[in-house]
Design an enzyme around this catalytic site. Structure first.
Site, short mmCIF file in Angstrom:
data_model
loop_
_atom_site.label_atom_id
_atom_site.label_comp_id
_atom_site.label_asym_id
_atom_site.label_seq_id
_atom_site.Cartn_x
_atom_site.Cartn_y
_atom_site.Cartn_z
N HIS A 127 -1.93 0.59 12.11
CA HIS A 127 -1.73 -0.81 11.74
C HIS A 127 -0.28 -1.08 11.41
O HIS A 127 0.49 -0.16 11.13
CB HIS A 127 -2.60 -1.16 10.53
CG HIS A 127 -2.56 -0.12 9.44
ND1 HIS A 127 -3.47 0.92 9.37
CD2 HIS A 127 -1.71 0.08 8.42
CE1 HIS A 127 -3.18 1.71 8.35
NE2 HIS A 127 -2.11 1.22 7.75
N GLU A 169 -3.59 13.01 10.20
CA GLU A 169 -4.19 12.64 8.91
C GLU A 169 -5.55 12.04 9.25
O GLU A 169 -5.67 10.85 9.54
CB GLU A 169 -3.32 11.63 8.15
CG GLU A 169 -3.76 11.45 6.70
CD GLU A 169 -4.47 10.15 6.36
OE1 GLU A 169 -5.13 10.08 5.32
OE2 GLU A 169 -4.37 9.18 7.15
N ARG A 217 -5.07 4.88 -7.38
CA ARG A 217 -4.36 6.01 -6.77
C ARG A 217 -2.95 6.20 -7.35
O ARG A 217 -2.37 7.28 -7.24
CB ARG A 217 -4.28 5.85 -5.25
CG ARG A 217 -5.63 6.08 -4.56
CD ARG A 217 -5.52 5.93 -3.06
NE ARG A 217 -5.12 4.59 -2.67
CZ ARG A 217 -4.80 4.23 -1.43
NH1 ARG A 217 -4.81 5.13 -0.47
NH2 ARG A 217 -4.46 2.99 -1.14
N GLN A 229 -2.67 -5.38 6.20
CA GLN A 229 -2.46 -4.30 7.17
C GLN A 229 -3.31 -4.60 8.41
O GLN A 229 -4.53 -4.43 8.38
CB GLN A 229 -2.86 -2.94 6.56
CG GLN A 229 -1.90 -2.49 5.47
CD GLN A 229 -2.46 -1.34 4.63
OE1 GLN A 229 -3.53 -1.48 4.03
NE2 GLN A 229 -1.74 -0.24 4.56
N HIS A 241 -1.14 12.15 -2.17
CA HIS A 241 -1.01 10.83 -2.80
C HIS A 241 -2.31 10.03 -2.75
O HIS A 241 -2.39 8.96 -3.33
CB HIS A 241 0.12 10.04 -2.12
CG HIS A 241 -0.27 9.63 -0.73
ND1 HIS A 241 -0.42 10.54 0.29
CD2 HIS A 241 -0.61 8.42 -0.21
CE1 HIS A 241 -0.79 9.89 1.38
NE2 HIS A 241 -0.92 8.61 1.10
N ASP A 242 -3.30 10.53 -2.01
CA ASP A 242 -4.58 9.81 -1.90
C ASP A 242 -5.64 10.39 -2.83
O ASP A 242 -5.44 11.42 -3.47
CB ASP A 242 -5.07 9.84 -0.45
CG ASP A 242 -4.33 8.82 0.43
OD1 ASP A 242 -3.91 7.78 -0.10
OD2 ASP A 242 -4.17 9.09 1.63
N ASP A 291 0.85 -1.20 0.00
CA ASP A 291 0.00 0.00 0.00
C ASP A 291 0.89 1.25 0.00
O ASP A 291 0.72 2.15 0.83
CB ASP A 291 -0.94 -0.03 1.22
CG ASP A 291 -1.94 1.12 1.21
OD1 ASP A 291 -2.18 1.69 0.12
OD2 ASP A 291 -2.47 1.45 2.29
N ASP A 303 -0.69 8.69 10.51
CA ASP A 303 -1.53 8.11 9.46
C ASP A 303 -2.82 7.50 10.04
O ASP A 303 -2.78 6.85 11.09
CB ASP A 303 -0.71 7.01 8.76
CG ASP A 303 -1.46 6.39 7.61
OD1 ASP A 303 -1.77 7.11 6.66
OD2 ASP A 303 -1.75 5.17 7.67
N ARG A 359 3.57 12.64 10.56
CA ARG A 359 2.22 12.59 10.00
C ARG A 359 1.59 11.32 10.56
O ARG A 359 2.01 10.21 10.23
CB ARG A 359 2.30 12.51 8.47
CG ARG A 359 0.96 12.26 7.78
CD ARG A 359 1.22 11.99 6.30
NE ARG A 359 0.01 11.73 5.55
CZ ARG A 359 -0.58 10.53 5.44
NH1 ARG A 359 -0.10 9.48 6.07
NH2 ARG A 359 -1.66 10.39 4.70
C1 GLC Z 1 -3.77 6.71 4.85
C2 GLC Z 1 -2.81 6.86 3.69
C3 GLC Z 1 -3.26 5.97 2.59
C4 GLC Z 1 -3.27 4.55 3.06
C5 GLC Z 1 -4.06 4.39 4.35
C6 GLC Z 1 -3.74 3.09 5.03
O1 GLC Z 1 -5.03 7.15 4.55
O2 GLC Z 1 -2.71 8.19 3.31
O3 GLC Z 1 -2.47 6.12 1.44
O4 GLC Z 1 -3.80 3.71 2.09
O5 GLC Z 1 -3.76 5.39 5.29
O6 GLC Z 1 -2.46 3.15 5.60
#
Ligand code: GLC
Length: 587
Positions: free
Chosen positions: A164, A306, A480, A232, A373-374, A121, A264, A262
């Site tokens: 995770h 995030e 993505r 994950q 990136h998302d 991922d 996540d 950051r």
């Molecule tokens: C966050 C990341 C994304 C990822 C997800 C799982 O949202 O920005 O790219 O797929 O977490 O880690």
């Protein structure tokens, strides 16, 4: 204070320790593992304090009176993948002049810690928080890059994938091997019935490619909680040991020179049956404890949330002045509304989201962005925009009857498909004569907002979609990757060629940065409720007078009289199609 701690390793009386302890006691007080975990945590905090390298302690001291040091005026954050930007960490060090040319103040490489092999991922399935992906370099390379960035007054920010780990992570492997210390590190349900009970209130993140939130795993003897991809594994924060390990991993990286994290998928940390298991109060207690402990170990390090949620759900991630959580948060609401406004050629929802963003506490700040990136998750604006608007925007940027060259991405059932694509492509692509104006409009507005502006790799030279992802068997099933291009250094070289779009865009970003760094902003921001709905007008107070950003969202010229000294754009009373103007109104 830090020195006292290093000398005595006695934290018990420190107010920050006590604050963290109080949060953790609320979360785990009834757990038989708690008292032992607390002793363990205290030892790790003390060790991390004494292991803090001198150069970083110095940084802590110099920033002691400027907790908002990351708001470097005119210094954007820059986000990229190391492999796609420069191959390796060492290679990245060769491109720092390029970043300096954009006045970058914060460098955020996407996950670079050791991932699982195969699909990870994009690195968000971490197999070791203390090792760098060997394809990119080593921990020593990371320390060296952090130091080199520091020497150039740039700060390294890394992802902390805290919700995770990869199934391959040693914690998961130890749990699978029956190690009692890791028995409860992940959430494993026994039966399909139980899964169904939990699932009833949950929402899928990847409904097409990874439906459901659980994955049956024979090794684990049940259904493992996997919010994202099956590999994950969500950590079980109801176990105090998980908190201790994650906090310690954070300290380790902070002491390697990481100046900001950051966090996540922050919204997902705590789960409770019968709820959507996002944004729960316990998640906020975890963040309060983390913030307090990080302030003990590495006080100048910031946390970035995030949390791609509704604005009402994101605001609490700043915490309160007494119980701080994250220092920064993605301004997802405004970003999404910005694209909607471009599609509608009207400010509508954008004004509402900018006004609501102003409800943040003074100690918290927004990371303002156009793309990342998302995917663009339209459903995050469900409480603000009418469903038919969201559907329209989703269709628009997927290219249905519009100039946009994007693609749809999966979204939970009943919600509009999310959007993928590079900003330049979503603005029409290089063949569209209006693209540069639209892209400049979006970035010009974003840089004008109070907070830290983020530049997503490639946007500074109008890089378009990475269509080649479809030819890569490892990437082709994940749309993505369309907006995760490989940096094209030949194309980037054209930034020196006047007349090229690359030159135009790169110079524009530089101009935005230079202009901002010369302005003495005071805190605060407002959005005008102007009757002319094609315009959005943002005002920010200055020591004397105010800064004004006006943007014409429409494809038609609009009259707007300039009342001040123009900094960006023309001083003509007509604002051209997608025209942008920054000016200062002296008082
Ligand atoms: C966050 C990341 C994304 C990822 C997800 C799982 O949202 O920005 O790219 O797929 O977490 O880690």
């Amino acid at each position: 204070m830090a020195d006292t701690i290093h000398a005595s390793a006695d934290l018990s009386c420190d107010p920050l320790w006590r604050q963290a302890e109080a949060c953790l006691r609320t979360l785990y007080g009834d757990d038989h593992r708690f008292e032992h975990s607390l002793i363990d945590l205290k030892a790790r905090v003390a060790d991390a304090c004494s292991a803090r390298p001198t150069a970083l302690r110095h940084l802590d001291m110099t920033r002691a009176n400027t907790p908002n040091w990351f708001l470097k005026p005119g210094r954007p954050a820059y986000c990229t993948y190391i492999d796609r930007f420069a191959g390796t960490l060492e290679g990245t060090a060769q491109h720092l002049d390029y970043l300096e040319g954009l006045k970058v103040g914060i460098f955020h490489p996407l996950p670079l810690l050791k991932p699982r092999e195969g699909n990870s991922d994009g690195g968000f399935a971490v197999a070791d928080y203390r090792e760098v992906d060997p394809r990119l370099g080593t921990m020593e390379d990371l320390r060296a890059l952090a130091a080199e960035l520091r020497a150039r007054d740039m700060s390294l920010v890394l992802d902390m994938v805290c919700n995770h780990t990869a199934r391959e992570h040693p914690w998961a492997q130890k749990m699978l091997a029956g190690d009692p210390a890791f028995a409860d590190f992940y959430i494993v349900l026994d039966s399909a019935n139980e899964v169904a009970e939990w699932e009833a209130a949950l929402q899928d993140v990847f409904p097409d490619t990874a439906p459901g939130s659980f994955t049956y795993d024979a090794g684990a003897g049940g259904y493992v909680w996997t919010t994202f991809y099956p590999f994950q594994w969500d950590l079980n924060y109801a176990n105090p040991r998980v908190f201790v390990e994650m906090a310690d991993s954070l300290f380790f990286l902070a002491n390697a020179g990481v100046e900001g994290f950051r966090l996540d998928s922050t919204a997902y940390l705590w789960k409770r049956k019968g709820t959507i298991s996002r944004n729960l109060p316990e998640t906020h207690l975890i963040l309060q404890a983390l913030r307090a402990l990080l302030t003990l170990v590495a006080p100048s390090t910031f946390l970035l949330a995030e949390a791609i949620e509704s604005q009402a759900s994101v605001l609490p991630f700043f915490g309160t002045p007494q119980a701080r959580e994250c220092d920064l948060a993605y301004n997802n609401g405004v970003m999404t509304a910005l694209w909607g406004a471009l599609a509608d050629q009207k400010a509508g929802v954008l004004k509402t989201t900018i006004a609501r963003a102003g409800e943040k506490p003074a100690h918290g700040h927004w990371l303002n962005y156009v793309r990342c990136h998302d995917d663009i998750i339209w459903l995050a604006l469900s409480d603000t925009a009418a469903p038919e608007r969201l559907t329209h925007w989703s269709d628009f940027f997927a290219g249905k009857g519009s100039y946009a060259k994007g693609e749809a991405f999966q979204a939970p059932e009943g919600f509009p498909a999310s959007g993928c694509g590079m900003a330049a492509s979503l603005c029409g692509g290089k063949d569209d004569p209006q693209m540069p104006a639209r892209l400049k409009l979006l970035y010009g507005l974003t840089y004008a907002l109070e907070g830290v502006p983020l530049l997503y790799m490639g946007d500074e030279i109008a890089l378009e979609n990475f269509d080649a992802y479809r030819d890569d068997p490892d990437l082709k099933d994940e749309v993505r990757w369309l907006h995760r291009p490989v940096m094209d250094w030949d194309t980037a070289g054209r930034r020196h060629a006047p007349g090229s779009v690359e030159h135009d865009m790169y110079a524009f970003h530089r101009q935005l940065a230079d202009t901002l760094s010369a302005i003495d902003f005071k805190p605060g921001q407002s959005v005008c409720t102007e009757a002319e709905e094609r315009l959005v007008i943002i005002e920010r107070p200055l020591a004397a007078g105010r800064f004004v950003c006006v943007a014409n969202l429409s494809a038609e010229p609009v009259i707007h009289k300039v009342a001040g000294r123009v900094l960006i754009g023309s001083d003509n009373d007509t604002l051209p199609a997608y025209g942008l103007r920054w000016f200062i109104e002296e008082s």
